[in-house]
Design a protein around this motif. Structure first.
Motif, PDB file in Angstrom:
ATOM      1  N   ILE A 275       0.632  -1.321   0.069  1.00 38.30           N
ATOM      2  CA  ILE A 275       0.016   0.052   0.084  1.00 38.30           C
ATOM      3  C   ILE A 275       1.008   1.281   0.030  1.00 38.30           C
ATOM      4  N   ASN A 276       0.842   1.909  -1.008  1.00 40.83           N
ATOM      5  CA  ASN A 276       1.806   3.193  -1.312  1.00 40.83           C
ATOM      6  C   ASN A 276       0.758   4.340  -1.018  1.00 40.83           C
ATOM      7  N   PHE A 277       1.284   5.377  -0.205  1.00 39.63           N
ATOM      8  CA  PHE A 277       0.772   6.374   0.137  1.00 39.63           C
ATOM      9  C   PHE A 277       1.507   7.681  -0.536  1.00 39.63           C
ATOM     10  N   TYR A 278       0.662   8.556  -1.470  1.00 42.89           N
ATOM     11  CA  TYR A 278       1.408   9.659  -1.945  1.00 42.89           C
ATOM     12  C   TYR A 278       0.768  10.972  -1.662  1.00 42.89           C
ATOM     13  N   ASP A 279       1.462  11.829  -0.849  1.00 40.15           N
ATOM     14  CA  ASP A 279       1.115  13.017  -0.589  1.00 40.15           C
ATOM     15  C   ASP A 279       2.124  14.039  -0.915  1.00 40.15           C
TER      16      ASP A 279
ATOM     17  N   MET B  46      10.466   4.822 -12.654  1.00 42.84           N
ATOM     18  CA  MET B  46      10.329   3.650 -13.226  1.00 42.84           C
ATOM     19  C   MET B  46      10.876   2.416 -12.465  1.00 42.84           C
ATOM     20  N   HIS B  47      10.387   1.088 -12.465  1.00 43.10           N
ATOM     21  CA  HIS B  47      10.830   0.099 -11.857  1.00 43.10           C
ATOM     22  C   HIS B  47      10.058  -1.113 -12.415  1.00 43.10           C
ATOM     23  N   ARG B  48      10.602  -2.225 -12.129  1.00 38.90           N
ATOM     24  CA  ARG B  48      10.148  -3.586 -12.539  1.00 38.90           C
ATOM     25  C   ARG B  48       9.370  -4.217 -11.307  1.00 38.90           C
ATOM     26  N   ASP B  49       8.492  -4.760 -11.018  1.00 37.27           N
ATOM     27  CA  ASP B  49       8.028  -5.735  -9.764  1.00 37.27           C
ATOM     28  C   ASP B  49       8.978  -6.960 -10.201  1.00 37.27           C
ATOM     29  N   SER B  50       9.885  -7.203  -9.544  1.00 34.56           N
ATOM     30  CA  SER B  50      10.635  -8.538 -10.180  1.00 34.56           C
ATOM     31  C   SER B  50      11.205  -9.341  -8.801  1.00 34.56           C
TER      32      SER B  50
ATOM     33  N   TYR C 243       8.438  -2.092 -16.997  1.00 32.01           N
ATOM     34  CA  TYR C 243       8.843  -0.967 -16.360  1.00 32.01           C
ATOM     35  C   TYR C 243       7.649  -0.238 -16.039  1.00 32.01           C
ATOM     36  N   HIS C 244       7.520   0.345 -14.705  1.00 38.37           N
ATOM     37  CA  HIS C 244       6.271   1.349 -14.696  1.00 38.37           C
ATOM     38  C   HIS C 244       6.571   2.338 -13.549  1.00 38.37           C
ATOM     39  N   GLY C 245       6.000   3.558 -13.420  1.00 37.24           N
ATOM     40  CA  GLY C 245       6.282   4.408 -12.413  1.00 37.24           C
ATOM     41  C   GLY C 245       5.098   5.483 -12.306  1.00 37.24           C
TER      42      GLY C 245
ATOM     43  N   GLY D 185      -4.701  13.254  -0.855  1.00 34.23           N
ATOM     44  CA  GLY D 185      -3.463  12.409  -1.204  1.00 34.23           C
ATOM     45  C   GLY D 185      -4.004  11.031  -1.958  1.00 34.23           C
ATOM     46  N   ARG D 186      -3.112  10.360  -2.454  1.00 37.45           N
ATOM     47  CA  ARG D 186      -3.187   9.097  -3.118  1.00 37.45           C
ATOM     48  C   ARG D 186      -2.990   7.787  -2.421  1.00 37.45           C
ATOM     49  N   LEU D 187      -3.715   6.624  -2.479  1.00 30.68           N
ATOM     50  CA  LEU D 187      -3.349   5.536  -2.128  1.00 30.68           C
ATOM     51  C   LEU D 187      -3.445   4.569  -3.175  1.00 30.68           C
ATOM     52  N   ASN D 188      -2.222   3.620  -3.249  1.00 31.30           N
ATOM     53  CA  ASN D 188      -2.277   2.518  -4.418  1.00 31.30           C
ATOM     54  C   ASN D 188      -2.180   1.279  -3.528  1.00 31.30           C
ATOM     55  N   VAL D 189      -2.983   0.429  -3.738  1.00 28.94           N
ATOM     56  CA  VAL D 189      -3.001  -0.997  -3.298  1.00 28.94           C
ATOM     57  C   VAL D 189      -2.627  -1.934  -4.446  1.00 28.94           C
TER      58      VAL D 189
ATOM     59  N   LEU E  52      -1.469  -5.710  -5.414  1.00 26.43           N
ATOM     60  CA  LEU E  52      -1.575  -6.909  -5.031  1.00 26.43           C
ATOM     61  C   LEU E  52      -0.847  -7.690  -5.958  1.00 26.43           C
ATOM     62  N   ARG E  53       0.022  -8.711  -5.361  1.00 27.35           N
ATOM     63  CA  ARG E  53       1.074  -9.574  -6.127  1.00 27.35           C
ATOM     64  C   ARG E  53       0.819 -11.201  -5.395  1.00 27.35           C
ATOM     65  N   VAL E  54       1.577 -12.049  -6.119  1.00 29.38           N
ATOM     66  CA  VAL E  54       1.451 -13.616  -5.759  1.00 29.38           C
ATOM     67  C   VAL E  54       3.140 -13.556  -5.535  1.00 29.38           C
TER      68      VAL E  54
HETATM   69  O1  LIG Z   1       1.350   3.803  -7.259  1.00 23.07           O
HETATM   70  C1  LIG Z   1       1.110   3.139  -8.179  1.00 23.07           C
HETATM   71  O2  LIG Z   1       0.170   3.217  -9.065  1.00 23.07           O
HETATM   72  C2  LIG Z   1       2.305   2.232  -8.569  1.00 23.07           C
HETATM   73  C3  LIG Z   1       2.798   1.394  -7.443  1.00 23.07           C
HETATM   74  C4  LIG Z   1       3.897   0.412  -7.945  1.00 23.07           C
HETATM   75  O3  LIG Z   1       4.509   0.645  -8.904  1.00 23.07           O
HETATM   76  C5  LIG Z   1       4.554  -0.385  -6.963  1.00 23.07           C
HETATM   77  O4  LIG Z   1       3.991  -0.779  -5.624  1.00 23.07           O
HETATM   78  O5  LIG Z   1       5.340  -1.072  -7.380  1.00 23.07           O
END
Ligand SMILES: O=C(O)CCC(=O)C(=O)O
Length: 227
Positions: free
Chosen positions: A130-134, A141-145, A197-199, A216-220, A222-224
């Motif tokens: 859970i990412n919180f952006y304020d 840019m990164h990869r979920d690896s 890559y995404h960001g 602000g913004r929250l991003n949740v 979910l990964r395996v």
């Molecule tokens: O905040 C977002 O939409 C992206 C979050 C993200 O890329 C991550 O948690 O790896």
């Protein structure tokens, strides 16, 4: 404004990468926000992530199920207060499976079998970041690896809208597509796009739905884990 007059269409951004606008209704957004607020409380609460190079991420983060740190997973907050990571709730796993089912058409790259419970009956999705952006927070840019699974990543947005940059699997550079993610939007990326890559280069302050009550913004995400 066209975007207000007409519903925003579901869009395939790249093979296996789909944006589904307004996937969470107002009530589901409120419930997810309430859960995020509970998860953010210490112990194992919202923290500033420090990178090995000495930098800090501007988006603050809390994890469920497995604790992500640069660059691996642990069962405790090894780069924070050292306490056990909060559990990943079954309902969130169900939400992840439903998101994949709804976003990726049957037979599309990355779908099968990630929308089904495995034979063990254990929830398939087992990590939430859970990412919180304020303020001026953003994400490079990164990869979920760091996962040992190629199951699709499920991303849910709450609060302020943002520019979500979805790139290619080779480098952080172009080609990429900028997508506006708003509160309630779903973005799923799997199959050939799983390691793209995404960001988040920009969050638009003050654009959250007023009735949500989030500045602000929250991003949740979910990964395996595959562990
Ligand atoms: O905040 C977002 O939409 C992206 C979050 C993200 O890329 C991550 O948690 O790896």
């Amino acid at each position: 404004m066209d975007a207000e007059l007409f519903p925003r269409p579901r869009t395939t951004i790249a093979p296996g990468a789909v944006h589904v606008p307004d996937w969470l209704d107002a009530r589901a957004q409120r419930e997810l926000l309430a859960a995020c607020r509970e998860w953010a409380v210490p112990p194992a609460g919202l923290r500033t992530v420090r990178t090995p190079g000495g930098g800090t991420m501007t988006a603050r983060q809390v994890c469920l199920g497995w604790h992500w740190y640069p660059y691996g997973y642990a069962r405790t907050v090894v780069d924070g207060d050292g306490t056990p990571v909060k559990p990943f709730p079954d309902w969130l796993g169900e939400l992840g499976r439903r998101a994949v089912r709804d976003a990726l058409e049957e037979g599309a790259p990355g779908t099968v079998p990630y929308d089904e419970a495995p034979a063990t009956g254990k929830p398939l999705y087992d990590i939430a970041l859970i990412n919180f952006y304020d303020g001026d927070a953003r994400m490079g840019m990164h990869r979920d690896s760091d996962e040992e699974s190629d199951a699709p990543v499920v991303s849910l947005s709450l609060g302020d809208s943002c520019v979500f940059r979805f790139g290619n699997t080779e480098s952080r550079a172009r080609p990429y597509t900028d997508v506006e993610l708003r509160s309630g939007d779903l973005f799923v990326f799997g199959g050939p796009s799983r390691l793209a890559y995404h960001g988040v280069p920009k969050v638009h302050p003050g654009t959250a739905p007023p009735e949500l009550g989030l500045a602000g913004r929250l991003n949740v995400t979910l990964r395996v884990s595959g562990r």
